[in-house]
Design a protein around this motif. Structure first.
Motif, short mmCIF file in Angstrom:
data_model
loop_
_atom_site.label_atom_id
_atom_site.label_comp_id
_atom_site.label_asym_id
_atom_site.label_seq_id
_atom_site.Cartn_x
_atom_site.Cartn_y
_atom_site.Cartn_z
N PHE A 81 -22.03 24.15 79.60
CA PHE A 81 -21.67 24.06 81.02
C PHE A 81 -21.83 25.43 81.69
CE2 PHE A 81 -18.60 20.18 80.67
CZ PHE A 81 -19.68 19.40 80.29
N LEU A 82 -21.43 26.50 81.01
CA LEU A 82 -21.57 27.84 81.57
C LEU A 82 -23.04 28.16 81.82
CD1 LEU A 82 -19.01 29.90 79.44
CD2 LEU A 82 -18.70 28.99 81.74
N ALA A 83 -23.90 27.70 80.91
CA ALA A 83 -25.34 27.93 81.08
C ALA A 83 -25.87 27.12 82.26
CB ALA A 83 -26.08 27.55 79.80
N LEU A 84 -25.40 25.87 82.39
CA LEU A 84 -25.87 25.01 83.47
C LEU A 84 -25.46 25.56 84.84
CD1 LEU A 84 -27.21 22.38 84.39
CD2 LEU A 84 -25.04 21.20 84.00
N PHE A 85 -24.27 26.11 84.94
CA PHE A 85 -23.78 26.69 86.20
C PHE A 85 -24.20 28.15 86.37
CE2 PHE A 85 -21.20 22.93 86.15
CZ PHE A 85 -20.85 22.69 87.47
N ARG A 86 -24.94 28.66 85.41
CA ARG A 86 -25.42 30.05 85.42
C ARG A 86 -24.27 31.05 85.53
NH1 ARG A 86 -30.28 31.16 89.38
NH2 ARG A 86 -30.00 33.23 88.42
N MET A 87 -23.17 30.76 84.85
CA MET A 87 -22.09 31.73 84.73
C MET A 87 -22.51 32.84 83.76
SD MET A 87 -19.91 30.39 86.76
CE MET A 87 -18.43 31.35 86.48
N ALA A 108 -25.61 30.24 94.31
CA ALA A 108 -24.75 29.48 95.22
C ALA A 108 -25.35 28.10 95.50
CB ALA A 108 -24.57 30.25 96.53
N GLN A 109 -26.69 28.04 95.65
CA GLN A 109 -27.34 26.75 95.88
C GLN A 109 -27.13 25.83 94.70
OE1 GLN A 109 -31.26 28.53 96.55
NE2 GLN A 109 -31.34 27.53 98.55
N LEU A 110 -27.35 26.36 93.49
CA LEU A 110 -27.23 25.55 92.28
C LEU A 110 -25.82 24.98 92.14
CD1 LEU A 110 -28.23 24.57 89.48
CD2 LEU A 110 -27.48 26.79 88.58
N ARG A 111 -24.82 25.82 92.25
CA ARG A 111 -23.44 25.38 92.02
C ARG A 111 -22.97 24.41 93.09
NH1 ARG A 111 -21.38 31.50 90.54
NH2 ARG A 111 -22.55 31.66 88.58
N SER A 112 -23.53 24.51 94.29
CA SER A 112 -23.14 23.58 95.35
C SER A 112 -23.71 22.18 95.11
CB SER A 112 -23.61 24.10 96.72
OG SER A 112 -25.03 24.05 96.81
N ARG A 113 -24.71 22.06 94.21
CA ARG A 113 -25.34 20.76 93.94
C ARG A 113 -24.80 20.12 92.67
NH1 ARG A 113 -30.08 20.99 97.19
NH2 ARG A 113 -29.64 22.59 98.76
N LEU A 114 -23.85 20.78 92.02
CA LEU A 114 -23.24 20.26 90.80
C LEU A 114 -21.75 20.06 91.03
CD1 LEU A 114 -24.90 22.74 88.25
CD2 LEU A 114 -25.62 20.39 88.70
N ALA A 115 -21.14 19.24 90.18
CA ALA A 115 -19.68 19.04 90.27
C ALA A 115 -19.08 19.20 88.89
CB ALA A 115 -19.38 17.64 90.82
N ILE A 116 -17.87 19.72 88.84
CA ILE A 116 -17.18 19.90 87.56
C ILE A 116 -15.71 19.59 87.71
CG2 ILE A 116 -16.78 22.37 87.98
CD1 ILE A 116 -17.20 22.75 84.90
N ILE A 117 -15.17 18.96 86.68
CA ILE A 117 -13.72 18.76 86.58
C ILE A 117 -13.28 19.59 85.38
CG2 ILE A 117 -11.85 17.10 86.32
CD1 ILE A 117 -13.71 14.95 87.35
N PRO A 118 -12.59 20.72 85.61
CA PRO A 118 -12.26 21.63 84.51
C PRO A 118 -11.10 21.13 83.67
CG PRO A 118 -11.34 22.45 86.55
CD PRO A 118 -12.13 21.21 86.91
N ASP A 197 -14.93 18.89 81.52
CA ASP A 197 -14.58 19.75 80.39
C ASP A 197 -13.19 19.40 79.88
OD1 ASP A 197 -14.32 21.65 78.47
OD2 ASP A 197 -14.62 23.38 79.78
N GLU A 198 -13.11 18.42 78.99
CA GLU A 198 -11.84 18.00 78.40
C GLU A 198 -10.77 17.80 79.46
OE1 GLU A 198 -11.83 19.44 73.87
OE2 GLU A 198 -11.32 21.03 75.27
N THR A 223 -25.28 11.24 86.70
CA THR A 223 -25.34 11.78 85.34
C THR A 223 -24.01 12.45 85.03
OG1 THR A 223 -27.72 12.17 85.58
CG2 THR A 223 -26.59 13.33 83.80
N VAL A 224 -23.38 12.07 83.93
CA VAL A 224 -22.06 12.60 83.58
C VAL A 224 -22.09 13.17 82.17
CG1 VAL A 224 -19.60 12.09 83.32
CG2 VAL A 224 -20.92 10.88 85.06
N LEU A 225 -21.69 14.44 82.05
CA LEU A 225 -21.57 15.11 80.75
C LEU A 225 -20.09 15.33 80.49
CD1 LEU A 225 -24.31 17.89 81.23
CD2 LEU A 225 -24.63 15.55 80.40
N THR A 226 -19.58 14.79 79.39
CA THR A 226 -18.15 14.86 79.11
C THR A 226 -17.88 15.51 77.76
OG1 THR A 226 -17.81 12.77 80.32
CG2 THR A 226 -16.03 13.51 78.89
N ILE A 227 -17.16 16.64 77.79
CA ILE A 227 -16.66 17.23 76.54
C ILE A 227 -15.41 16.46 76.16
CG2 ILE A 227 -15.67 19.29 75.47
CD1 ILE A 227 -17.43 20.97 77.28
N ALA A 228 -15.42 15.87 74.98
CA ALA A 228 -14.36 14.92 74.62
C ALA A 228 -13.19 15.60 73.93
CB ALA A 228 -14.93 13.84 73.70
#
Length: 274
Positions: A81-87, A108-118, A197-198, A223-228
């Motif tokens: 996730f850190l790589a995807l958001f370019r952290m 800023a453009q990239l992160r505005s087009r993604l969503a995360i639930i921490p 993310d969990e 598209t949903v990526l879920t860390i379980a």
């Protein structure tokens, strides 16, 4: 002791390197339209001299797929996730979002087009409106609609509406309600890719079930990526990604992995349940 905060502020504002601020002027307004993801031999280390946190990760996620991610602590799950958001920038390889290399897109453009639930639901001190829509881009009715979708409309109404205070770090809400507020915030972005993310690690089974039900309904075409955290939360995913030491060791449907006796995921399901 209070002057230490002044020292830290000065240090952070003058000595820490800044993220790149460039924008991609040719970026389509609707990007990403599909939500496909491709990791191409991705290598990432948090700093020079440390082992690679991601070590040659390659995988393809189709638009609208629901992917569950499992693995031991330190296996590279959250690092993806850190790589995807370019952290953290990649050491090698590339990540494609709708066939576009994300390194060519402004941060800023990239992160505005993604969503995360921490994992830790963060709320700012202020009103419910401020937390849902800090940029003031949406109408009140849109805010009320997403609150209703997230089963929070009754709670918010009882507190006094959108202008009710959430308290410091959201102390006027339970942990589960804070997670639902973060889900409502993610809904407003209309992002094609959602990272979880969990998110249910610190909530009870009832709230966990409510969260999972809401996510399935509201992000069914995303598209949903879920860390379980609990195995049962990803058993209905399209595919499960098993990580180990920064590498992809298994990537298949839950059914196929459970039917393979040598599968790591099979042992997780059989030995630990949820």
């Amino acid at each position: 002791m209070q002057l230490v905060s002044v020292e830290r502020t000065e240090e952070y504002s003058t000595e820490l390197p800044s993220e790149p601020q460039q924008l991609n002027e040719q970026l389509p307004a609707a990007w990403p339209e599909q939500g496909s993801l491709e990791f191409c031999n991705v290598v990432l280390a948090y700093r020079d001299g440390l082992p690679n946190a991601l070590d040659g990760v390659s995988l393809v996620v189709q638009p609208g797929e629901k992917i569950g991610i499992v693995g031991r602590t330190g296996s590279g799950k959250s690092t993806m996730f850190l790589a995807l958001f370019r952290m953290v920038e990649l050491k090698q390889g590339q990540i494609l979002l709708d066939q576009l290399d994300i390194s060519t897109v402004g941060v800023a453009q990239l992160r505005s087009r993604l969503a995360i639930i921490p994992q830790d639901p963060f709320l700012f001190s202020g009103t419910i409106r401020d937390n849902l829509d800090p940029s003031k881009r949406h109408l009140d009715q849109q805010l009320l609609d997403v609150l209703d979708q997230c089963h929070l409309s009754t709670v918010v109404c009882r507190m006094g509406g959108l202008d009710a205070e959430v308290g410091e770090r959201g102390k006027f809400f339970s942990a589960g309600q804070r997670q639902l507020l973060c889900l409502a915030r993610a809904l407003l972005t209309q992002a094609k890719v959602l990272c979880i993310d969990e998110a249910t690690a610190s909530v009870d089974q009832k709230t966990d079930k409510l969260l999972q039900q809401t996510i399935r309904q509201t992000f069914q075409d995303k598209t949903v990526l879920t860390i379980a955290h609990r195995i049962n939360t990803i058993m209905d995913c399209d595919r499960v990604l098993v990580m180990h030491a920064g590498k992809v060791v298994e990537f298949d449907t839950p059914t196929a992995l459970c039917q393979t006796d040598t599968s790591i995921f099979h042992r997780l399901v059989g030995g630990r349940g949820d």
